[in-house]
Scaffold this motif. Structure first.
Motif, PDB file in Angstrom:
ATOM      1  N   THR A 341      -9.968 -14.414 -12.096  1.00  0.00           N
ATOM      2  CA  THR A 341      -9.211 -14.144 -10.875  1.00  0.00           C
ATOM      3  C   THR A 341      -8.976 -15.429 -10.092  1.00  0.00           C
ATOM      4  N   ARG A 344      -5.469 -16.906  -4.996  1.00  0.00           N
ATOM      5  CA  ARG A 344      -4.405 -16.136  -4.334  1.00  0.00           C
ATOM      6  C   ARG A 344      -4.503 -14.654  -4.676  1.00  0.00           C
ATOM      7  N   THR A 345      -4.732 -14.345  -5.958  1.00  0.00           N
ATOM      8  CA  THR A 345      -4.875 -12.943  -6.369  1.00  0.00           C
ATOM      9  C   THR A 345      -6.093 -12.315  -5.709  1.00  0.00           C
ATOM     10  N   ARG A 349      -6.440  -9.035  -3.031  1.00  0.00           N
ATOM     11  CA  ARG A 349      -7.279  -7.850  -3.226  1.00  0.00           C
ATOM     12  C   ARG A 349      -8.266  -7.694  -2.073  1.00  0.00           C
TER      13      ARG A 349
END
Length: 378
Positions: A341, A344-345, A349
């Motif tokens: 991960t 930014r991702t 989340r």
């Protein structure tokens, strides 16, 4: 074969997800946790979603690693112990010294004393160590040598010189820190984590227990406490953004950390607990990417779709490091794992989860006042 796993501090941010990972793999889990109000609220049975997430997943023992009786009860029948229980927070550690040492060092000593002197079934002990034990970590000189600079001094930072310097050298550049780096923590918290790791990695092999030390970088993600003002700048900044309050950025905003997403930490810890090849190793667990505080703020603004005023104050905390990023070669080699991960991702989340939670007072301003009163925040 399925194992019985004990997770100390297992009702926390990392421990609850790790418990589910073990159960999904067919193992049985016991959690020992003191359910600190700073993390779980004043009535954890009703105020702590983390604790409730363990319903039907693990046997929860409310107790503390500073109690031999609590530890003895929790260890009974366990083949794997993941020792997460610790007081956390660099700033708070600098003035609640006895509490941090008692919990982190004393609790680890009690655990090892039981394993050394009493009958048990434990075959592997995983200790959650920390990037804080590196202090400023590794830097490269202009002629290509690796050095491990001393801690920054108050006089330099008061003059707004926040960079790291090595006596007798010109400019130096931060590089990823590997597990062979010099250990010289700059905070009480870091000292206690180094002692935890040293105790486990020294004692466990002498009593026939495989040991693994995981040096976690800055862990973040859904489930991280939004109430605890002493850890996690993503949580702190998120609460300020939702309250519409200004964000004060320390130093010049260019200080950086290695932010690693919770799922990558959980999977790395599960592998370290179960893979035969992991025994005896010390392993960095991070993303391998340095992210500045300014970049953290920008990513949060983008994810929330809103902004609040920001001020780069030039304030600084004694005991803070300037930079650190992990070298992940050993993580890839020993655990055969690559973080999944990107920042930014992960922030996306995290913010999605934050928006589903109630807005609560974090006590952040109070924590800053406590540090300023002790001349630890300048």
């Amino acid at each position: 074969m399925p194992d019985h796993v004990l997770i100390t501090g297992g009702a926390g941010f990392i421990g609850t997800r790790l418990a589910r990972r073990f159960v999904d793999a067919g193992h049985t889990v016991t959690v020992l946790d003191s359910l600190l109000p700073q993390v779980h609220g004043d009535d954890p049975r009703t105020t702590s979603p983390l604790l409730r997430s363990l319903d039907g997943i693990a046997t929860v023992i409310e107790g503390t690693v500073t109690s031999t009786d609590d530890l003895r009860a929790a260890i009974d029948g366990a083949q794997i112990v993941v020792h997460l229980a610790a007081e956390t927070g660099t700033g708070q550690s600098m003035y609640e010294i006895d509490r941090y040492v008692e919990a982190n060092v004393g609790g680890t000593a009690k655990l090892l004393d039981i394993l050394t002197n009493e009958s048990h079934s434990v075959k592997r002990l995983v200790i959650a160590s920390s990037r804080s034990i590196y202090g400023e970590g590794a830097y490269r000189t202009v002629d290509g040598r690796t050095v491990y600079p001393a801690h920054r001094v108050d006089a330099d930072m008061a003059a707004r010189d926040f960079d790291v310097h090595e006596r007798g050298e010109g400019p130096i550049t931060m590089i990823p820190t590997d597990e062979q780096a010099k250990l010289h923590p700059s905070s009480v918290y870091g000292i206690t984590k180094q002692m935890q790791e040293s105790l486990v990695m020294t004692v466990a092999p002498t009593i026939g227990v495989e040991s693994v030390a995981l040096r976690y970088q800055n862990v973040y993600g859904p489930g991280q406490s939004l109430k605890n003002p002493y850890t996690g700048i993503l949580s702190i900044f998120s609460t300020l953004i939702r309250q519409g309050k200004a964000i004060n950025i320390f130093e010049d905003g260019l200080e950086s950390r290695d932010f690693v997403y919770i799922d990558d930490v959980v999977e790395s810890t599960f592998l370290a607990s179960t893979l035969p090849s992991a025994g005896g190793h010390t392993i960095n667990v991070g993303s391998g990417v340095a992210t500045t505080v300014n970049e953290v703020v920008a990513a949060l603004f983008a994810a929330f779709g809103s902004e609040v005023p920001t001020t780069i104050t030039g304030n600084y905390r004694l005991g803070d490091i300037r930079h650190n990023v992990a070298d992940l070669a050993r993580l890839r080699e020993v655990l055969e794992y690559e973080p999944q991960t990107d920042f930014r991702t992960g922030v996306g989340r995290f913010v999605e989860w934050v928006l589903s939670e109630p807005i609560e007072e974090s006590g952040y301003e109070r924590s800053l006042k406590e540090m300023a009163e002790r001349s630890l925040l300048k």
